[in-house]
Design an enzyme around this catalytic site. Structure first.
Site, PDB file in Angstrom:
ATOM      1  N   GLY A  86     120.272   8.868  50.666  1.00 55.58           N
ATOM      2  CA  GLY A  86     119.955  10.287  50.565  1.00 55.58           C
ATOM      3  C   GLY A  86     121.059  11.033  49.852  1.00 55.58           C
ATOM      4  N   GLY A 114     121.232  14.725  49.516  1.00 55.21           N
ATOM      5  CA  GLY A 114     121.036  16.155  49.732  1.00 55.21           C
ATOM      6  C   GLY A 114     122.304  16.806  50.217  1.00 55.21           C
ATOM      7  N   CYS A 154     112.736  23.901  61.788  1.00 52.01           N
ATOM      8  CA  CYS A 154     113.629  24.736  60.995  1.00 52.01           C
ATOM      9  C   CYS A 154     112.868  26.014  60.652  1.00 52.01           C
ATOM     10  CB  CYS A 154     114.067  24.003  59.729  1.00 52.01           C
ATOM     11  SG  CYS A 154     115.318  24.889  58.766  1.00 52.01           S
ATOM     12  N   GLY A 184     123.494  23.872  58.100  1.00 53.91           N
ATOM     13  CA  GLY A 184     124.452  23.313  57.159  1.00 53.91           C
ATOM     14  C   GLY A 184     125.803  23.004  57.758  1.00 53.91           C
ATOM     15  N   CYS A 234     124.435  30.146  60.496  1.00 50.41           N
ATOM     16  CA  CYS A 234     123.443  30.266  59.429  1.00 50.41           C
ATOM     17  C   CYS A 234     123.473  31.652  58.799  1.00 50.41           C
ATOM     18  CB  CYS A 234     122.055  29.990  59.999  1.00 50.41           C
ATOM     19  SG  CYS A 234     120.744  29.972  58.752  1.00 50.41           S
ATOM     20  N   LYS A 275     124.996  35.124  50.907  1.00 50.07           N
ATOM     21  CA  LYS A 275     124.205  33.918  50.652  1.00 50.07           C
ATOM     22  C   LYS A 275     124.079  33.655  49.153  1.00 50.07           C
ATOM     23  CE  LYS A 275     120.284  31.196  51.898  1.00 50.07           C
ATOM     24  NZ  LYS A 275     119.283  30.881  52.937  1.00 50.07           N
TER      25      LYS A 275
END
Length: 423
Positions: free
Chosen positions: A8, A10, A160, A321, A354, A389
């Site tokens: 992976g 990501g 999520c 994250g 977040c 962000k």
């Protein structure tokens, strides 16, 4: 020489590869296997779905950036994991052996669990991948030409919820800019037991704040919502009370819908005996190792974390994250310890932090630890989150291209929030 394979590429896999290379040195081999040639910054997909970003701005080709750091890259899907034999079988029949495997695949999007759901042959859209976000934008352009009712939210077993709230508010902001918001009624439909639950049992005043925001933006909502079927232009929903008793059936007509799907483990991972729970998420111990196969580590959305509480309609716990970054760092240090003949000793800090964009403002939440009771739980709103962000998107992509091995979330978001200590 040990061979460490990262499955992976990501927001977990790429940092894992960079950190492994920096920590282990050139005497060990690091290989990344990913089914696509490109990296995609998934948190930006809600912007793509309304045309505020495009593919070129949030993706980049992986190979040259990994190879510049001495990391091999194979752009193929993994079809089978032979955990006992320490071998991966790739599409086309090629195989690759490993001494340590780091699973960072993310989830499989289980659209098939709801009849008529999903962008490929179904009637709902998604912002979980760049391909889905682009398809959502194509449909959004059609909505602009022929406005009507919009449904946004999350299906049963979604884990999520932030991107659903983000997309609802981002679409609202874009429609207001175009001066056609009055022609687009919106309903938020979610498996959460209440608005602002977020799969976390709420964070600070997330319930009151997000309910207020939905009211202020003229959005209706249905919680404890179990979507059972989607037809062209119509969604079928069962609404439950908190005890699990069905209290109402809804049939909502719509012109456009974006519904986050249930998550499951990817097939190659799910098929390994005793590696996963029934939904295909990898069991890990406190060191991010699988108990059955201690040379297999896992990080991110693909790991098994129990829901923070039982809910009338099934919901999962999110992996944000910062939490993923913490898992990755723990894995790297623990593999380094094993290679040096020491026992693993590093633990991930499962804290949820977040930044959520809301179109022209934003919301930030901190849950330390993620599972209640918490030492810190707050939820704040302001235009500064929206700007933060945007800045973080550019910062993260730049760092991934440079091949940084430093903790990105800790360097940027924690500093911005004024948080200096999490343990």
């Amino acid at each position: 020489m040990a061979h460490i394979v990262v499955l992976g590429a990501g927001t977990g896999g790429m940092p894992a590869a960079y950190e492994l290379r920096a920590e282990l040195g050139s005497e060990h081999k690091v290989t990344v296997v990913n089914e696509r040639e490109y990296f995609q910054f998934v948190p930006s997909n809600p912007w793509v779905a309304v045309g505020w970003r495009d593919r070129a701005s949030i993706t980049f080709d992986i190979r040259k950036h990994l190879e510049a750091k001495g990391i091999e890259f194979i752009a193929k899907r993994c079809d089978k994991i032979d955990a006992d034999g320490k071998t991966l079988t790739l599409e086309g029949g090629d195989s690759i052996s490993f001494d340590y495997l780091v699973i960072a695949t993310g989830p499989r999007l289980a659209f098939e669990e709801i009849e008529g759901a999903g962008p490929n042959g179904g009637h709902t859209h998604s912002v979980c991948t760049i391909d889905h976000a682009e398809s959502a934008y194509t449909a959004y352009q059609q909505l602009l030409e022929d406005p009507g009712h919009v449904i946004v939210g999350a299906m049963p077993f979604a884990s999520c919820f932030g991107p659903a709230y983000e997309f609802a508010f981002i679409m609202d902001a874009d429609l207001r800019k175009r001066k056609i918001r009055d022609r687009v009624p919106m309903t938020y439909v979610t498996s959460e037991p209440y608005i602002g639950h977020l799969g976390l049992g709420g964070v600070g005043d997330s319930k009151g704040m997000l309910e207020s925001e939905l009211r202020n933006h003229h959005m209706n909502w249905i919680t404890n919502a179990k979507v059972t079927k989607v037809e062209a232009g119509k969604m079928f929903i069962e609404e439950y009370d908190d005890s699990g008793n069905k209290i109402k059936d809804h049939e909502l007509e719509f012109k456009y819908s974006m519904m986050l799907p249930a998550f499951k483990g990817v097939e190659a991972v799910m098929n390994v005996e005793e590696l996963c729970n029934p939904r295909g998420f990898v069991f890990v111990d406190e060191h991010q190792r699988n108990p059955k196969y201690p040379y297999i580590y896992a990080a991110g959305v693909c790991i098994a974390i129990p829901p923070v509480e039982a809910t009338a309609v099934p919901t999962g716990a999110p992996k944000t994250g910062y939490m993923i970054e913490s898992m990755v760092t723990a894995i790297v240090h623990n593999i380094a310890d094993e290679l040096a003949g020491r026992e693993p000793k590093t633990y991930a800090t499962w804290n949820a932090i977040c930044l959520a964009d809301m179109g022209d403002t934003g919301a930030a939440f901190v849950a330390l630890p993620q599972i209640p009771p918490r030492n810190v739980a707050w939820f704040k709103k302001g235009k500064w989150v929206h700007m933060a962000k945007i800045a973080f998107e550019k910062y993260f992509i730049r760092k991934m291209k440079k091949g940084t091995s430093e903790p990105i979330y800790e360097k940027y978001i924690l500093k911005m929030l004024g948080i200096t200590k999490l343990k």
